[in-house]
Design an enzyme around this catalytic site. Sequence first.
Site, PDB file in Angstrom:
ATOM      1  CB  CYS A   1      -3.540  33.020 -47.610  1.00  0.00           C
ATOM      2  SG  CYS A   1      -2.130  32.743 -46.776  1.00  0.00           S
TER       3      CYS A   1
ATOM      4  CB  CYS B   1      -2.884  30.901 -39.458  1.00  0.00           C
ATOM      5  SG  CYS B   1      -2.452  31.467 -41.455  1.00  0.00           S
TER       6      CYS B   1
ATOM      7  CB  CYS C   1     -14.565  14.178 -38.444  1.00  0.00           C
ATOM      8  SG  CYS C   1     -12.545  14.258 -38.742  1.00  0.00           S
ATOM      9  CG  ASP C   2     -10.390   9.935 -35.364  1.00  0.00           C
ATOM     10  OD1 ASP C   2     -10.634   9.143 -34.304  1.00  0.00           O
ATOM     11  OD2 ASP C   2      -9.390  10.162 -35.480  1.00  0.00           O
TER      12      ASP C   2
ATOM     13  CB  CYS D   1      -8.022  31.444 -45.229  1.00  0.00           C
ATOM     14  SG  CYS D   1      -7.554  31.610 -43.651  1.00  0.00           S
TER      15      CYS D   1
ATOM     16  CE1 TYR E   1      -0.504  12.629 -27.906  1.00  0.00           C
ATOM     17  CE2 TYR E   1       1.223  13.672 -26.653  1.00  0.00           C
ATOM     18  CZ  TYR E   1       0.170  12.256 -27.694  1.00  0.00           C
ATOM     19  OH  TYR E   1       1.271  11.784 -28.097  1.00  0.00           O
ATOM     20  CB  CYS E   2      -5.413  11.111 -25.042  1.00  0.00           C
ATOM     21  SG  CYS E   2      -6.290   9.780 -26.091  1.00  0.00           S
TER      22      CYS E   2
ATOM     23  N   GLY F   1      -9.041   4.720 -29.243  1.00  0.00           N
ATOM     24  CA  GLY F   1      -8.416   3.912 -27.855  1.00  0.00           C
ATOM     25  C   GLY F   1      -7.256   3.273 -27.850  1.00  0.00           C
TER      26      GLY F   1
ATOM     27  CB  CYS G   1      -2.747  25.626 -46.624  1.00  0.00           C
ATOM     28  SG  CYS G   1      -2.924  25.837 -44.362  1.00  0.00           S
TER      29      CYS G   1
END
Length: 451
Positions: A365, A394, A320-321, A362, A61-62, A106, A371
């Site tokens: 909400c 959600c 972002c990562d 949202c 799943y990486c 990694g 959230c």
Amino acid sequence: MTDGAAAPDEATAPVAVRIGAPDEVPTGAPTLPSPRPLTAPASFHVLAKPTGPICNLDCTYCFFLSKEALYPGDRFRMRDDVLETYLRQLLESQAGPEVTVAWQGGEPTLMGVEFFRRVVALVDELRRPGQVVHHTIQTNATLLTDEWCALLAEHRFLVGVSIDGPPAMHDAYRVDKRGGPTFAKVRQGYDLLVAHGVDVNVLTTVHAANQDHPLEVYRFLRDDLGARYLQLIPIVERDNDTGFQEGDTVTERSVDPDAWGRFLVAIFDEWVRRDVGTVFVNHFDAALASWVGAPPAVCIFGETCGDAVALEHNGDVYSCDHFVEPAHLLGNVTQTHLVELLASPQQRAFGDAKRDTLPAYCRSCEVRFACHGECPKNRFTRTPDGEDGLNYLCAGYKAFFGHIDGCMHLMADALRAGRYADEVMAVLAKAGRNDPCPCGSGRKAKHCHQR
């Protein structure tokens, strides 16, 4: 230098990083802009990847293994000049007295022990007087040795170790390059860290193989491993050929939204009865911060983002990562200073888009305050009225935040009164079994938090 066996005193020996005065800036390296750009955050987080996506495991799943295609033919090892440029910029950029130097991959331990000796030596050389530096590294723990653990302990690294639960659940997707199990090696590395007194967080991904076993996972981590700091990470893996955040379907490995909610709820109900103040779970800490009105403890629950970037092995910086993609490349620290990259219109727009693109569903909400639409990478489904941008998770989050509301109010009230959140356990325990549960659910205590 390879990661070989060291003489007993080598782990604490001084490291000669380079020759030159501590304030000597490498020729051609970008300097801290003055005045500081008005759009630059006072502080920010950088997740550095010294080996890029290269790893000794092959977790199915990486999401990061595919990033190798961004740098064809590369050796994927951070050069010393890039390391020094990055650390100098990071340390001089932080307006506050504390800074975290964070490493991931990694698998970052593939760089070897000597690389990280250079890291801590450079940090000591480059940090400002009085500046407090925290070191952290995320690892699969399979390559750890006594030499590694001695270094990590000496310099008080916070180490995040990926463990997905008991062996069968962990080995479902966390496999080696031959598809074989990895749990035994991970456990060996984890135990070695504990034996050396290293501070350890456990990172547990939640996916199709463990989503229906929340208490088995939690009790294993708490009781068998003795873990006290847990990060639960939902696997939401988009089904495409690029590895980018594209498409609106997920792989069969991905966690089911409703199952994600049940997973969090089940663990929370055990935690709030017996583990408040002794076991710390990222989603629970973040929720309590929201109920108290404090800034969110994790970026995914912030109203905006953009203050946490990813640094590749060659100095490239991405928004972002989770968005290491050509469209989100901000620049390179060898050409542009980190502060300028964080202050850039591209990055500020990236961060503001989290708030500005939130669907009307949202925005109205009742749990938006906790959230804020969660992570933008998961916003690829549609709202009930057909608007794009709903978070895939959600349903799970709404169930979770709605379920914990009563207990969160009890803990938040205690904190505001100068008491401790853990008194919620006594409040829940004192209720008569046939009395309404103090959490406010409307159910009898015996059917709620005294089960």
